[in-house]
Enzyme design. Structure first.
Site, PDB file in Angstrom:
ATOM      1  N   GLU A  67       0.885  -1.169   0.000  1.00 25.29           N
ATOM      2  CA  GLU A  67       0.000   0.000   0.000  1.00 25.29           C
ATOM      3  C   GLU A  67       0.920   1.215   0.000  1.00 25.29           C
ATOM      4  OE1 GLU A  67      -1.752   2.901   0.747  1.00 25.29           O
ATOM      5  OE2 GLU A  67      -2.468   2.240   2.714  1.00 25.29           O
TER       6      GLU A  67
ATOM      7  N   CYS B 212      -2.528   8.822   2.845  1.00 27.20           N
ATOM      8  CA  CYS B 212      -2.197   8.402   1.472  1.00 27.20           C
ATOM      9  C   CYS B 212      -3.330   8.701   0.493  1.00 27.20           C
ATOM     10  CB  CYS B 212      -1.821   6.928   1.444  1.00 27.20           C
ATOM     11  SG  CYS B 212      -3.061   5.874   2.177  1.00 27.20           S
TER      12      CYS B 212
HETATM   13  P1  NAD Z   1       9.911   7.114   4.431  1.00 25.37           P
HETATM   14  O1  NAD Z   1       9.741   6.749   3.004  1.00 25.37           O
HETATM   15  O2  NAD Z   1      11.289   7.211   4.987  1.00 25.37           O
HETATM   16  O3  NAD Z   1       9.147   6.079   5.369  1.00 25.37           O
HETATM   17  C1  NAD Z   1       7.823   5.691   5.144  1.00 25.37           C
HETATM   18  C2  NAD Z   1       7.545   4.488   6.031  1.00 25.37           C
HETATM   19  O4  NAD Z   1       8.342   3.406   5.596  1.00 25.37           O
HETATM   20  C3  NAD Z   1       7.954   4.700   7.504  1.00 25.37           C
HETATM   21  O5  NAD Z   1       6.981   4.088   8.319  1.00 25.37           O
HETATM   22  C4  NAD Z   1       9.292   3.992   7.634  1.00 25.37           C
HETATM   23  O6  NAD Z   1       9.512   3.471   8.920  1.00 25.37           O
HETATM   24  C5  NAD Z   1       9.154   2.889   6.642  1.00 25.37           C
HETATM   25  N1  NAD Z   1      10.424   2.499   6.063  1.00 25.37           N
HETATM   26  C6  NAD Z   1      11.370   3.306   5.509  1.00 25.37           C
HETATM   27  N2  NAD Z   1      12.405   2.582   5.043  1.00 25.37           N
HETATM   28  C7  NAD Z   1      12.109   1.288   5.303  1.00 25.37           C
HETATM   29  C8  NAD Z   1      12.787   0.058   5.060  1.00 25.37           C
HETATM   30  N3  NAD Z   1      13.952  -0.003   4.423  1.00 25.37           N
HETATM   31  N4  NAD Z   1      12.199  -1.095   5.486  1.00 25.37           N
HETATM   32  C9  NAD Z   1      11.000  -1.067   6.105  1.00 25.37           C
HETATM   33  N5  NAD Z   1      10.313   0.058   6.358  1.00 25.37           N
HETATM   34  C10 NAD Z   1      10.852   1.222   5.952  1.00 25.37           C
HETATM   35  O7  NAD Z   1       9.200   8.467   4.611  1.00 25.37           O
HETATM   36  P2  NAD Z   1       8.629   9.269   5.844  1.00 25.37           P
HETATM   37  O8  NAD Z   1       9.338  10.569   5.916  1.00 25.37           O
HETATM   38  O9  NAD Z   1       8.521   8.473   7.091  1.00 25.37           O
HETATM   39  O10 NAD Z   1       7.176   9.476   5.283  1.00 25.37           O
HETATM   40  C11 NAD Z   1       6.959  10.287   4.151  1.00 25.37           C
HETATM   41  C12 NAD Z   1       6.564   9.518   2.939  1.00 25.37           C
HETATM   42  O11 NAD Z   1       6.154   8.212   3.243  1.00 25.37           O
HETATM   43  C13 NAD Z   1       5.383  10.199   2.316  1.00 25.37           C
HETATM   44  O12 NAD Z   1       5.804  10.994   1.255  1.00 25.37           O
HETATM   45  C14 NAD Z   1       4.481   9.101   1.877  1.00 25.37           C
HETATM   46  O13 NAD Z   1       4.666   8.853   0.489  1.00 25.37           O
HETATM   47  C15 NAD Z   1       4.957   7.886   2.578  1.00 25.37           C
HETATM   48  N6  NAD Z   1       3.999   7.358   3.542  1.00 25.37           N
HETATM   49  C16 NAD Z   1       2.910   6.740   3.054  1.00 25.37           C
HETATM   50  C17 NAD Z   1       1.981   6.231   3.914  1.00 25.37           C
HETATM   51  C18 NAD Z   1       0.753   5.550   3.399  1.00 25.37           C
HETATM   52  O14 NAD Z   1      -0.212   5.452   4.125  1.00 25.37           O
HETATM   53  N7  NAD Z   1       0.781   5.024   2.176  1.00 25.37           N
HETATM   54  C19 NAD Z   1       2.156   6.377   5.279  1.00 25.37           C
HETATM   55  C20 NAD Z   1       3.298   7.021   5.764  1.00 25.37           C
HETATM   56  C21 NAD Z   1       4.214   7.510   4.873  1.00 25.37           C
END
Ligand code: NAD
Length: 475
Positions: free
Chosen positions: A249, A283
């Site tokens: 997702e 999202c």
């Molecule tokens: P991010 O891309 O660093 O992290 C997003 C999520 O992924 C976090 O919960 C993080 O812990 C997890 N994550 C990151 N790297 C990972 C890895 N290698 N293995 C497993 N999990 C990992 O970004 P952020 O600054 O935390 O959030 C911003 C971006 O994340 C937004 O631009 C959005 O696109 C996305 N996001 C989407 C949702 C959603 O509901 N689809 C929710 C939260 C964040």
């Protein structure tokens, strides 16, 4: 209930930060440290994997009716503590208490629903000559590695735990480091409702370290991830090394089409509320507003007026309509996207700046006449920013709406029955709201198309994603 000490849950024990790497947990409304988060080391992850392996053997042999009882009790546990748990979630994530309460009730419904739906994982018997038969049976896929983000700290863990546990799988969950206590509350609900040891393990730490370790283990049979498209692609690569199933997702950039014949008052009240819910960190948040020329100026002016009137503040305080961003990273992202759009020629209608106080507050923002090459037209802002552009024709609006590689949610407002039908068919998205922004429900599949991911959560599809199909032919 006070904000708890953060602990992992490994093989039936709560495991704290002693002797481990750790990081602070911050209250986003004040910037103050509220707890210390333990990081799982390799020995912790190994223990969690072995626990999940054993937990799966036990849970798959447990009748679906008994699994349903545990999930229903856990739902009731949460409902009975709605105020306490909501305060904990708002303290670590920031959204207003009223929103957190709704999230908690939805999380409880989700657990209960997966328990019920798990009782209906029916197979079938195929017609064969007398004395022989072919059975089609559904079985739990096996231990799941699940990664839940911080934007819905109760709802995301409930979806991932509910699906796996309802299907008869065990699960290792990595909740978000930024909002870890909410997942602990969902975990407590399950533990105190009789979930056997090993069925659920909870670990925190450096996301990349944990996902690499878990996904390379032969114990894990499925990955479930919610987060950005970039991280999702990286995890899909890891999962593909072992060929395991994935439910992804990922990011969105939801278009909103407002036609001249729309009920403008309805469109305004629904989209303003939906845009600034959870400070836009959703999202399926409506983001790219395409407004037909006849109502463009009126819509932009009224939307901006209502956005600027929203009371922004600490989510624990009465009257707050929008809380802070969940962590400081989002402030930098807002600043850079808005500066880029303005440099490209966009008009700032309202907001556009960090609010000068402790915590991570950003003003509700509206940009109009945003050129297509501005980054905010293609990059998910994941914050309280709405971008508005006019359109002339139906075809032009659809072309713009479908322009991006994302396809998570899309919205449209029109009173023409014909247009409503055509727009539903034409939009490329996994979830479409027409004259509504309410697209999330426990019995409705939640997921995207294109680069917004694949597989659905919730609904029968969410359970099916944790099951494998097997046929047994006997002569
Ligand atoms: P991010 O891309 O660093 O992290 C997003 C999520 O992924 C976090 O919960 C993080 O812990 C997890 N994550 C990151 N790297 C990972 C890895 N290698 N293995 C497993 N999990 C990992 O970004 P952020 O600054 O935390 O959030 C911003 C971006 O994340 C937004 O631009 C959005 O696109 C996305 N996001 C989407 C949702 C959603 O509901 N689809 C929710 C939260 C964040």
């Amino acid at each position: 209930m006070d904000y708890p000490q953060i602990a992992m849950y490994i093989d039936g024990e709560w495991v704290g930060a002693e002797g481990r790497d750790s990081q602070p947990v911050l209250n986003p409304a004040t910037g103050e440290q509220i707890a210390v988060l333990p990081h799982a080391g390799q020995a912790d992850l190994e223990r969690a994997l072995e626990s999940a392996r054993r937990g799966f053997l036990l849970w798959r042999a447990t009748p679906a009716q008994e699994r349903a009882v545990v999930l229903r009790r856990a739902a009731d546990w949460l409902r009975a503590r709605v105020d306490d748990v909501a305060r904990i979630a708002t303290t670590e994530q920031g959204k207003p208490l009223a929103e957190t309460r709704i999230e908690l009730m939805a999380a409880a419904d989700c657990l209960e629903w997966y328990g019920e739906e798990g009782r209906r994982a029916y197979g079938r018997v195929l017609p064969r000559p007398p004395g022989s038969r072919t059975l089609v049976v559904k079985e739990p896929i096996g231990p799941v590695a699940a990664f839940a983000p911080w934007n819905f700290p109760l709802g995301n863990p409930a979806r991932k735990l509910g699906a796996a546990i309802g299907a008869g799988c065990s699960v290792i969950l990595k909740p978000p480091e930024e909002a870890p206590a909410s997942a602990m509350m969902v975990a407590r609900a399950l533990i105190e409702s009789g979930l056997p040891v090993g069925v659920m393990n909870i670990v925190y730490g450096v996301p990349d370290t944990i996902s690499r370790y878990l996904l390379r283990s032969p114990v894990i049979r499925k990955l479930s991830f919610t987060g950005s498209t970039a991280v999702g692609k990286h995890l899909m690569n890891l999962a593909s090394e072992r060929g395991i199933r994935t439910t992804m997702e990922l990011g969105g950039h939801a278009p909103v089409l407002v036609f001249d014949d729309a009920d403008i008052e309805q469109a305004l009240s629904l989209t303003v509320a939906s845009k600034y819910r959870n400070a836009g960190q959703v999202c399926v948040s409506p983001t790219r507003f395409y407004i037909q020329e006849g109502v463009y100026e009126r819509f932009v002016a009224e939307f901006s007026r209502r956005a600027s009137a929203l009371q922004v503040g600490n989510g624990l305080h009465e009257g707050t309509r929008m809380g802070p961003m969940a962590h400081p990273r989002r402030l930098g992202a807002m600043e850079s996207l808005i500066a880029d759009a303005r440099a490209a020629g966009a008009k700032l209608e309202t907001g556009g700046e960090q609010i000068d106080r402790a915590g991570y507050f950003w003003q509700p923002t509206v940009l109009s006449d945003v050129p297509i090459h501005a980054r905010v037209m293609s990059e998910e802002p994941f914050g309280p920013v709405a971008v508005m552009s006019p359109f002339k024709t139906f075809d032009e609006a659809i072309e713009q709406a479908n322009r991006l590689p994302f396809g998570l949610a899309a919205y449209a407002f029109s009173t023409s029955a014909k247009q409503v039908m055509m727009v539903g068919d034409a939009l490329e998205a996994g979830m479409i709201g027409i004259n509504t922004t309410m697209i999330g429900a426990v019995d409705a599949p939640f997921g995207g198309v294109k680069e917004s991911g694949h597989g659905s959560e919730n609904a029968i599809e969410g359970l099916e994603a944790c099951l494998v199909t097997k046929q047994i032919s006997q002569a």
